[in-house]
Each structure stands twice: as C-alpha cells, then as structure tokens.
Scaffold this motif. Sequence first.
Motif, PDB file in Angstrom:
ATOM      1  N   GLU A  81       0.757  -1.027  -0.114  1.00  0.00           N
ATOM      2  CA  GLU A  81       0.047  -0.108   0.002  1.00  0.00           C
ATOM      3  C   GLU A  81       0.930   1.238   0.091  1.00  0.00           C
ATOM      4  O   GLU A  81       0.524   2.032  -0.694  1.00  0.00           O
ATOM      5  N   GLU A  84       2.270   1.734  -3.653  1.00  0.00           N
ATOM      6  CA  GLU A  84       1.436   2.287  -4.397  1.00  0.00           C
ATOM      7  C   GLU A  84       1.177   3.724  -4.247  1.00  0.00           C
ATOM      8  O   GLU A  84       0.996   4.465  -5.327  1.00  0.00           O
ATOM      9  N   ARG A  89       0.248   5.378  -7.681  1.00  0.00           N
ATOM     10  CA  ARG A  89      -1.034   4.392  -8.334  1.00  0.00           C
ATOM     11  C   ARG A  89      -2.195   4.322  -7.575  1.00  0.00           C
ATOM     12  O   ARG A  89      -3.300   4.201  -7.955  1.00  0.00           O
ATOM     13  N   ARG A  90      -2.201   4.718  -6.207  1.00  0.00           N
ATOM     14  CA  ARG A  90      -3.509   4.907  -5.387  1.00  0.00           C
ATOM     15  C   ARG A  90      -3.204   5.903  -4.333  1.00  0.00           C
ATOM     16  O   ARG A  90      -2.285   6.635  -4.409  1.00  0.00           O
ATOM     17  N   GLY A 119      -5.606   5.735 -10.660  1.00  0.00           N
ATOM     18  CA  GLY A 119      -5.922   5.207  -9.521  1.00  0.00           C
ATOM     19  C   GLY A 119      -6.032   6.189  -8.335  1.00  0.00           C
ATOM     20  O   GLY A 119      -6.291   5.953  -7.120  1.00  0.00           O
TER      21      GLY A 119
END
Length: 297
Positions: A81, A84, A89-90, A119
């Motif tokens: 996480e 990311e 990406r998130r 994302g």
Amino acid sequence: MQFQQLQYFVAVAETRHFTRAAELVHVAQPSLSQQIKALERELGADLFLRARGNITLTDAGEALLPLARRILADADTARYEVQELVQLRRGRVRLGATPSLCTGLLPDVLRAFHNRYPGIQLLIEEGGSHDLVRELARGALDLALVVLPLPTPAPALTTVELLREDLVVVSSPEVRAPGTSGEGGRVVRIADLESERLVMFRHGYDLRELTVAACRAEGFEPDFAVEGGEMDAVLGFVRAGLGVAVVPRMVAARTGRGLRVTPLARPGLHRTIALAHRSDVAPPRAARELQRMLLER
C-alpha cells in the motif's frame, strides 16, 4: 517478539527442516536456530518438537502459526500500500475550489491528472474562498484554489499565484446589448451597469463581492433582478433574459453557449487566483503532483 523471528518460525513450520528454512530466508542455519530459541524463551513455550531429525509443531506452535502468517501478510499488504502511494498508483487528493473555477479551469486539468493517475481518487469541494480557507486550516483539504486577496489573514497558509483572469459581462442575445459600441467593438463600462439589472450570486461568492465593490466605487448601488444563485443558476437566469451578470472569461468561454459575451472597458475587472495549502503540513505526494500540473498548465 521480532518480525524477523516470525519469518523464521513460519519458514521452519512450512519446511519442517531448519537447514532448508535457513536457505529459504537467506540466513545461516545457526542464526535461525538462535532466533527460534529466543522466540520460544519470550513466549515461554516450545514451538517445535525435535526428535530424530523430525520437526513437528507443538500445540503452542500450531496456535502461533496462523497468527504469524496473518502478521506477515499484513506487513506485506502495508508495504504494498505504501509503495502504491509513493508511486502514485493509489491515494486521494482533497481539492477545494470556487464554483466558477470548477466550471472554467479545473475540468481540463483534472482530466489530464486522471488520465495520468487513474488510481488517485479526486475529492472536490466547492465553496467561497472564506470557506475554503477555513477547511484548509482545519486539515479537511489538501489544496484549494482561492481568490486573492484572502478574505481574512491566513498566516498558516502558503499561496502561489496561479493566474490573473479578466471578468466579462454576459447577457441574453434576445435582449438589448449592454454597453456602448466603439471602434474596438462593444464594451461595457462599470458605470453602464447602473442602468442594468444584475443577476447576482449568493452572499459569500467572491464574484459578488468584487462586482458590488466595483459598482460602489463608481458611486452607485447595483440593482439586482435576482440574487442568491450558484454559477449554473446565474447563467441560466441570464439566458432567460432576467438580467446581465459579471463572470470570469474562462466560464464564459466554456459554458457561454446561448449567451452574449461583452468585455469590460479598460481597466476592466480582474481577479487573481492562487493555489493554497497549509504551511505547517506538506501536501501528500498525489496533491503535490496535482499542484505541479496546475502550475504548469
């Protein structure tokens, strides 16, 4: 209890062999054995039965194994996480903006940001500069597009000027054109607005304060045909012929279909848009990337 000890324990439990487990986790077998013994001492129980080269789990080992696996899985999830987020990406960006900027400036920039970082979740809050400054100060927003000067002193905020935008007058093409004609085409002086009925934004709208102040500087109080609307409502009332309105040029260019757009005579009216964030807290990575795209647009 150390994270590494749980890794070694799970490796031995799955291979049922200390040497193969050591190879699996890339550590010397004596070091692995020492860490397993240290874990057993801390827990106060043996985790393995070691008999004639056969390695089996004790009852304590059986109880620990699913918990250790869950801890290791959660650690992997946490690592993923964070990676990311770091790699964009998130994540999310909480952006505040005045309604006119949501209509005029943001659509193209947000489309480009979304195409590059699909994302990242975009959370948009519309409001006047006063409300947005308050939301920034309490940590409810990462960034905000506000109109300068700020309505109240905000020493805890950092602002970067983004653009200086002209304001124009919009009217229905079905009614008399406001202003006067000259060699440069039709223009509207602020003084001309004294003879016009205005469609006016609600209280707290930056455009309302700016327009009313300009009229008063010319020595008159503006006459409101209707007031209290947001941007879409104001444009709709103007299209219906209820009056004229002073709006940003970008808004007129993007949503001005069915409207007559007339520039204001020099020096005209302008507003300065700035990007603001808290001075004491660095915006998240995704917010910094959106900030860069706004500044480079």
